[in-house]
Write an enzyme that holds these catalytic residues in place. Sequence first.
Site, PDB file in Angstrom:
ATOM      1  N   SER A  53     -61.176 103.527 -28.351  1.00 51.17           N
ATOM      2  CA  SER A  53     -59.769 102.124 -28.776  1.00 51.17           C
ATOM      3  C   SER A  53     -58.297 102.153 -29.113  1.00 51.17           C
ATOM      4  CB  SER A  53     -60.782 101.410 -28.573  1.00 51.17           C
ATOM      5  OG  SER A  53     -59.702  99.957 -28.191  1.00 51.17           O
ATOM      6  N   TYR A  80     -65.853  94.479 -32.115  1.00 46.86           N
ATOM      7  CA  TYR A  80     -65.610  95.325 -31.480  1.00 46.86           C
ATOM      8  C   TYR A  80     -64.216  96.687 -32.159  1.00 46.86           C
ATOM      9  CZ  TYR A  80     -63.370  97.764 -27.374  1.00 46.86           C
ATOM     10  OH  TYR A  80     -63.412  98.666 -25.928  1.00 46.86           O
TER      11      TYR A  80
END
Length: 275
Positions: free
Chosen positions: A166, A179
């Site tokens: 990400s 995350y």
Amino acid sequence: MRTPPKDRESDLDRAPKWEPRYAGSDRLKDKVAIVTGGDSGIGRAVAVLFAREGADIAIVYKSNKADAEETASLVGAEGRTAILVRADVGKTSAGRTIVDKVVSKLKRIDVLVNNAGEQHPADDIRDISPEQLQRTFATNIFGMFYLVQAALPHLKKGAAIINCTSVTMYQGSGGLLDYSATKGAITAFTRSLSENLIEKGIRVNAVAPGPIWTPLNPRGGAPAEKVESFGETTPMKRPGEPNEVAPSFLFLACDDSSYISGQVLHPNGGTVVNG
């Protein structure tokens, strides 16, 4: 009263765009791909694009059978075979369960897409419970280890592994601490696994999407106001669509990228990052 989470793609106020944008050219002809988190979002777009390029697909999903069945029907519409594998990738037994079913039904594994993930926004690190922390790491990174361990005996020279990291790994995210930490681990895992497997002729790369319009954000509990303005801070001033990300996975899965391993592609709306 809190709005119930929107668990299905069809529940979203605007449907994500998953449709491939060009005709196929047999770049994955007769190959078999496993796509975790293949029921919706980026996973659905990857599954259908891979099918258009000639691959049969194992769609791994956790619980959303309706979306998984819809993705399978879309793969079938491309003339390819889809099988559904229900599994919680964060469980230690999941990798073996997935691989055993795929090999039994589809006989081989050529491409492994580790896409499944979860996120739970929290502005205060003290609000992240041990259970949430362990769960996020189990799904997002431990599951990649388990699946690669199980799949490796079936991966031959020319196989490809693509992991989903990400933009938050590069930029950080104050509201997605656990995350973002898993995404940093995924990038390091990708580079290290590439070094580990390169002599076997197995390439390992990653894709680091920016803000992409999928069920992940509303499903993860993001506040409505953040969902409404999602992606507007990118240079392109909008979120990306799953079908704008899927071609990066295709490029890394096929022979077009035969001289690329240990790298990360960045479909992120124009945000410049290092690495």
